[in-house]
Each structure stands twice: as C-alpha cells, then as structure tokens.
Design an enzyme around this catalytic site. Sequence first.
Site, PDB file in Angstrom:
ATOM      1  N   GLY A   1      11.078   0.580   2.475  1.00  0.00           N
ATOM      2  CA  GLY A   1      11.019   1.823   1.810  1.00  0.00           C
ATOM      3  C   GLY A   1      12.277   2.594   1.648  1.00  0.00           C
TER       4      GLY A   1
ATOM      5  N   CYS B 143      -0.333   6.293   4.169  1.00  0.00           N
ATOM      6  CA  CYS B 143       0.213   7.519   3.630  1.00  0.00           C
ATOM      7  C   CYS B 143      -0.298   8.718   4.443  1.00  0.00           C
ATOM      8  CB  CYS B 143      -0.472   7.921   2.091  1.00  0.00           C
ATOM      9  SG  CYS B 143       0.198   9.649   1.514  1.00  0.00           S
TER      10      CYS B 143
ATOM     11  N   LYS C  13      -1.601  -1.754   3.652  1.00  0.00           N
ATOM     12  CA  LYS C  13      -0.427  -1.278   4.325  1.00  0.00           C
ATOM     13  C   LYS C  13      -1.135  -0.237   5.418  1.00  0.00           C
ATOM     14  CE  LYS C  13       4.308   0.208   3.896  1.00  0.00           C
ATOM     15  NZ  LYS C  13       4.229   1.625   4.192  1.00  0.00           N
TER      16      LYS C  13
ATOM     17  N   MET D 146       6.186   3.855  -3.247  1.00  0.00           N
ATOM     18  CA  MET D 146       6.917   5.124  -2.998  1.00  0.00           C
ATOM     19  C   MET D 146       6.391   6.071  -4.120  1.00  0.00           C
ATOM     20  SD  MET D 146      10.266   4.662  -0.948  1.00  0.00           S
ATOM     21  CE  MET D 146      10.771   3.237  -1.988  1.00  0.00           C
TER      22      MET D 146
END
Length: 370
Positions: free
Chosen positions: A227, A101, A141, A17
């Site tokens: 997260g 993202c 990811k 993050m």
Amino acid sequence: MKIGAIEVWPPVVLAPMAGVTNAPFRTLCREQGGGLYVSEMITSRALVERNPKTLAMIRFEPGEKPRSVQLYGVDPEVVGGAVKVIAAEGLADHVDLNFGCPVPKVTRRGGGSALPYKRDLLRRILRAAVANAGALPVTMKMRKGIDDDHLTYLDAGRIAVEEGLSAVALHARTAVQHYGGTADWDAIARLKDAVPEIPVLGNGDIWAAGDALRMMERTGCDGVVVGRGCLGRPWLFRDLDSAFEGGSERVRPTLGEVGATMMRHAELLVECFGSETHGVLDFRKHVGWYLKGFTVGAGSRRDLATAGSLAELGERIACLPAGQPWPGEAADGPRGKSNARERVHLPEHWLDDPYDVAVPEGAELDSSGG
C-alpha cells in the site's frame, strides 16, 4: 500464487487506496512489474444504482489483465447485487471485499474494519458475494480487529474459508491503530496457520522489496499486499519483481527521472478524467510522495503542488536539480499517514452482540472512492 484460476506472479498485490489506485496509477505500477493491481474502493450501493461517477471508476486500460475491483458494502443483498453486476457484465476478473478501511465515515456505519466483529453478518455478506460471482474469485482484505480487546481476524479467516473465498489478506494492525505503530507480522503467521486451505496475503510495513521477502519468510504467507510503500514510487514493483526472481538490483532514480514520472502521471490523469484542470488538481496529492527524501526547498514543493496546468507543472519540474541522486533510506522508509487514533467510531451498541445480523440504518455509502 493462485487466486481462483488467476496466476499471480510475483505474489504481489497493489492495495486499493482511495484517490490513488485509479487507472493512471495502476498503469505506472504495472509497467514496472507483475502482480495483481486492484482498483479504488467501489461502493456496492453506488454500483447497483448505476452511479455515473462509480461506473467511470470501474475503468481499466485495454491491456489490464487481470482486472481487479474492490467492493465496499454492509448489506448482504446490496453486496450480492453489486457482485452480480460485475460478473454478469464482465466488468472485472476478480472481486475483493473491503473489511479493512479504518476511516470514521466508514466504521461509524458498521463497514470496513468494524464489520468483521459481526460474525454472522460477515458470513452473510461473503455468502451473497460468492453466490453471485459465478466463476470470478472473491477475496477479502481485513485488519486484526477493532482494537486489542476485539480481535476478529482468526474468526473472519475461518468464515472466509467456509464460505468459499479464494484468498484473504490481513493488514496486521487494528482499526484503532489506523496506520500508526508497527504492523504485527506474527498475526499474519497465526492467520496462515488457522486457514491453510487458501492463500493468505500479508500487509503492513512493506517499504522496500526486502521487507516483502522478510515478511514471507517470517510468516509463511503466500503473498504480500503493498500500500503506502509505493506512494510516489511506482518503481517499487520493479524492485519486487527483481527480488522475487532472486535478483539484488534495485531502482534508484535521479530526481530528473522522478520528475519525468511525475509529469507522465499527471498527463495520464488528465487523459483519464478528460479534464486538464481535474487531472492536475488530482495530481497535487502525489507531489510530496514523489519528492520524499530529496533536497527540494519548501518553495519549490509548494510551486509544484499548486501548478494549475500541465504546462505550468512541466516548467516547475524542469527547474528541479535533475542530477540529484536517489536519497536512499530517506526515501525508502515509511510514507503516508502514520498516526494512531484515540478510538474507533462505531454505530451505537455495535459491540453489544457479535452475532447480530442487523444492518445499521444508512450503512451503505452512495459514492465510491473512500
């Protein structure tokens, strides 16, 4: 769970993050429980060009093992070069690639969650990364896709297997959902069915240890990625440790205990940045997350979020009602941004050809951290 030669137990990964998962925050989390703790997003171009800020961000504490770095990139040659730097210089033990993202400054360049739509470009990036990684495991990811009309996760998962990745993680939302709505755990199950050869990790709506167990039972995934659930709550990893060992004990700190963690977090940031001003300013974003659910007035919250020194922060934390108990569900639930977006910002004509391998002009970001 194994990622390459790395044993991960419990099967829990701290999600990268931006502005959060730096060395101080990873330290707080690692002290609570086991797992794999990933750095902030590092930009491939900035690493290859030896950007001083980026080199400083690849900072691990002496006892941090395994060391995990997440890379962002759009150009296969640049990504391959960045992985080569990491492998050759021993900067990390594991490389994760960011294709999840959803922020506009990333997707409008064709990066992050926009990139898997370009199947062959994705393949070239993964191939370059694996070819330059040596013995380091490479993972990725991703999200389900750009939107419900442009889902990519099953194709991307198969490409990952074919190109030799060691694991894939799925945030079970589309890019247009951003962090809104509910994560589609059924998509994680479909991905696991599609790529049984490698570990599949699930991400999305893990707010408590029980959520992780439910996700794994429901989807058959091999592990979870945590997260926003740990924002202002590093002790969630102790809960996860306990849950995966079959225990029911959960951490319920008083406000005084939370305050002590807040102070230590700020002190670690000051030590990391080598500047009291920088460290205290960086800590401000964490105040609301730590205090979520507690009965603390707006004035006190504002005072904490505007402290200009460690001494000032300590004085204001000392004014909190230390004996106030953990607020339960009010603090255990969703935290962080949760709004969906009207659209995903993409390069012009991005959706015209899913097999185009052209790298958009200016695609590579020159600074790290998202």
